[in-house]
Scaffold this motif. Structure first.
Motif, short mmCIF file in Angstrom:
data_model
loop_
_atom_site.label_atom_id
_atom_site.label_comp_id
_atom_site.label_asym_id
_atom_site.label_seq_id
_atom_site.Cartn_x
_atom_site.Cartn_y
_atom_site.Cartn_z
N TRP A 58 5.00 -1.71 -11.59
CA TRP A 58 4.38 -0.42 -11.27
C TRP A 58 5.44 0.68 -11.23
N ARG A 59 6.60 0.36 -10.62
CA ARG A 59 7.67 1.35 -10.55
C ARG A 59 8.11 1.75 -11.96
N ARG A 105 -1.98 1.95 -9.13
CA ARG A 105 -1.27 1.05 -8.23
C ARG A 105 -1.91 -0.34 -8.31
N ALA A 122 5.37 -4.98 -8.09
CA ALA A 122 6.01 -3.75 -7.61
C ALA A 122 6.95 -3.19 -8.66
N ASP A 144 7.25 2.43 2.45
CA ASP A 144 5.81 2.68 2.57
C ASP A 144 5.07 2.17 1.33
N ARG A 145 5.59 2.55 0.19
CA ARG A 145 4.90 2.21 -1.05
C ARG A 145 4.89 0.70 -1.29
N PHE A 146 5.95 0.04 -0.88
CA PHE A 146 6.06 -1.40 -1.14
C PHE A 146 5.95 -2.23 0.14
N ARG A 147 5.17 -1.75 1.06
CA ARG A 147 5.07 -2.48 2.34
C ARG A 147 4.42 -3.86 2.15
N LEU A 189 5.50 4.01 -13.54
CA LEU A 189 5.50 5.37 -12.99
C LEU A 189 6.52 6.27 -13.67
N ASP A 203 11.67 2.16 -0.89
CA ASP A 203 10.40 2.84 -0.59
C ASP A 203 9.54 1.95 0.31
N ASP A 220 -1.60 -3.94 -2.32
CA ASP A 220 -2.35 -3.63 -1.10
C ASP A 220 -2.59 -4.91 -0.28
N CYS A 279 11.91 -2.82 -0.96
CA CYS A 279 11.47 -2.46 0.39
C CYS A 279 12.38 -1.38 0.98
#
Lengths: 326, 282
Positions: free
Chosen positions: B138-139, B150, B135, B222-225, B142, B220, B155, B217
């Motif tokens: 990736w952050r 991603r 995570a 949603d992104r890191f669920r 970005l 973000d 996922d 968490c």
């Protein structure tokens, strides 16, 4: 799902690819023995319907080393009703058992020459002799004896007694009784060294009788002891163990079985059929020798005294303890 | 008992010690297992494939068992290997692992649709660290490339059995040794492990992993669920501290199980299968 035969043939090819192929050119006798074991797995797997295909390309015509022939004959009646899925579990366990430390243990126990074996035991003795709170051990020193600690442990149990890995399962007959006895006494001595210091560090009887005593205290005490043993390195200059009398020499390349690789290659070229192995009942456990461990312990203590690790007084006390032990 | 999977022991171009169970049915998902201290790649989880006998979910799953040497390898090193190697197996399994000499393990080999990461004890910390690092990486990517791909690891669904993410109890290491039948004096090997330091309850490694995971968490959700883990604890567990992250799902306990047995399903104890499938024990 593919047809049954197709799935069974895939499983056979996968086994050959992952276990047999790396052994086709055996670099030592242990590899050859594992190759012979693989042949038995294939034989049994085919008979149970786990593997399909009458012929295997790689292990046909591989001789079981004569010294191990009687140990590599699992009892057909004990596995003939084994469901193929359980056979798969046993096979996976047998493959997982072959860790680096375990293979080194098997190699030393079964195939090392006397000099190498004694050198390996000496490493263990040096660690045992030097072990006390505050001892500094380089990680490589612990690596060097991991074969005797972790490698001597096996996940294989009585469930494997009737299968090809039985020769190396914990419930198997002792592979080399003399060496197994020597190693057992060394392991016990190392364990006793821990116990000795754990007891010395344990709370007094009055303290131990406190009603709020933590039931995990003995473990915590031992844990504390272990934390006091400092592992350092791998940089130089931190070894506090006595140096070995002779510098270690490279372990000699073990003699491969004559023409084994050639036979395997020939079989692979021919693609000939699988021949049945003679199957015999389980082999009996040999009797244990009575005072072997005690004699070994005394010899080891004398060695430690001669090396200056134990004083004469400590030696005499340890000898008395050993002789009085039931 | 039908044989539902073929076994591949990986080596050479793949991580040594990893084992792939290849389903003979069309797979929908990949389930990755990471064992704990003194565990072995497959034997810790040996009963899981048997679930495929009467549970379609497992027949439709390939299982990847991550092997590592818990007394020699560091947590961060193993987590990094997991993060770097996983894209080689998900969403597409290498063809050569399911096809040999024209023989195929199964008729169809579509990309997986789902990824599950399952860890036990120390393996739970490795899984958490791998997810957290993926995570963060990736952050960071970005910030320079808004279209950075991603990572598939984000996922995944995390299922952790008694994870050591809050560290071991005072006698925990020795508890592990005892529970695993590990010979007492061999704790010398245990002491050698880099994880020995990392898994002390006050370790910086554990604190950092927790702080980073919770921050991500929170920033973000949603992104890191994927960083939110489902947890199943043994009760009593005398090896690890049973403490969850603020970001985790509400945890669950199974009475009468030990630190070692909590992740071992049997014909009477179905919770481990159900937990991996659904994130709940019942």
């Amino acid at each position: 799902m593919p047809a049954l035969d197709q799935a069974g043939m895939f499983r056979l090819r996968a086994f050959e690819s992952d276990w047999v192929l790396p052994l086709v050119d055996p670099t030592d006798e242990l590899d050859s023995l594992l190759l012979a074991e693989a042949r038995l797995w294939i034989d049994i797997g085919c008979s149970l319907g786990y593997f399909a295909g009458a012929a295997t390309r790689l292990t046909d015509d591989v001789d079981v080393p004569e010294r191990f022939a009687s140990r590599l004959k699992p009892a057909r009646h004990e596995w003939s009703d084994l469901p193929p899925a359980l056979f798969q579990q046993r096979l996976v366990e047998a493959q997982s058992d072959l860790t680096r430390d375990r293979q080194e243990y098997l190699r030393l126990l079964l195939f090392a020459d006397t000099d190498d074996w004694e050198r390996a035991l000496e490493s263990l003795d040096r660690v045992t002799g030097a072990l006390r709170p505050g001892t500094q051990l380089r990680r490589e020193v612990v690596d060097d004896i991991a074969w005797a600690l972790e490698g001597a442990e096996s996940d294989l149990d009585a469930r494997h007694q009737s299968l090809p890995a039985s020769w190396r399962s914990v419930s198997a007959p002792v592979l080399d009784e003399a060496r197994a006895g020597q190693l057992a006494s060394r392991r016990r001595a190392l364990a006793e060294q821990f116990e000795h210091y754990a007891q010395a560090a344990a709370p007094t009887s009055t303290e131990a009788q406190k009603p709020a005593a933590d039931p995990s205290e003995p473990l915590a005490t031992l844990g504390s002891l272990i934390e006091q043993i400092e592992l350092v390195g791998p940089y130089p200059g931190t070894v506090t163990l006595p140096a070995p009398a002779d510098p270690p020499r490279p372990r000699p390349r073990l003699r491969p079985f004559a023409d084994l690789a050639a036979k395997v290659r020939a079989a692979a070229r021919r693609g000939t059929g699988w021949r049945d192995l003679p199957l015999a009942p389980s082999f009996p456990r040999p009797p244990r020798s009575g005072g072997w461990d005690q004699i070994e312990t005394l010899k080891r203590l004398a060695d430690l005294r001669d090396q200056g690790i134990l004083t004469e007084k400590e030696f005499e006390q340890a000898k008395r303890d050993a002789l009085n032990r039931p | 008992m039908a044989v539902t999977h073929a076994v591949r022991h990986l080596a050479e171009r793949y991580p040594a010690g990893w084992v792939l169970f290849v389903s003979h049915s069309t797979p929908h998902r990949l389930v990755v297992f990471v064992h704990g201290f003194k565990g072995r790649a497959v034997t810790t989880w040996l009963r899981f494939p048997a679930g495929a006998e009467d549970r379609a979910w497992w027949r439709e799953s390939d299982m990847l068992y991550v092997g590592y040497d818990s007394t020699r390898d560091s947590i961060a090193g193993t987590a990094t290997r997991l993060r770097r190697e996983l894209p080689r197996f998900f969403p597409d399994v290498p063809r050569e692992l399911v096809e040999i000499d024209g023989l195929r393990a199964r008729e169809a080999n579509p990309p997986y649709q789902q990824l599950y990461l399952v860890g036990h004890s120390l393996g739970g910390v490795i899984v958490r660290r791998a997810a957290c690092d993926a995570a963060q990486e990736w952050r960071d990517d970005l910030t320079t490339d808004p279209h950075a791909a991603r990572p598939s690891l984000l996922d995944a669904k995390l299922r952790l059995f008694s994870p050591a993410s809050a560290g071991f109890r005072a006698a925990g290491w020795l508890g592990v040794a005892q529970a695993s039948g590990f010979w007492r004096a061999a704790n010398l090997c245990l002491r050698r492990s880099p994880a020995f330091t990392d898994l002390q309850p006050d370790s910086k490694f554990l604190a950092d992993t927790r702080r980073r995971t919770e921050e991500l968490c929170q920033q973000d959700p949603d992104r890191f669920r994927a960083l939110r883990a489902a947890l199943l604890w043994a009760n009593p567990d005398d090896v690890v501290l049973s403490e969850r992250y603020d970001s985790d799902f509400v945890d669950d306990f199974v009475d009468g199980t030990s630190h070692t047995s909590v992740c071992k399903p049997t014909s009477e104890y179905l919770a481990p299968w159900t937990f991996v499938e659904t994130g709940r024990s019942t």
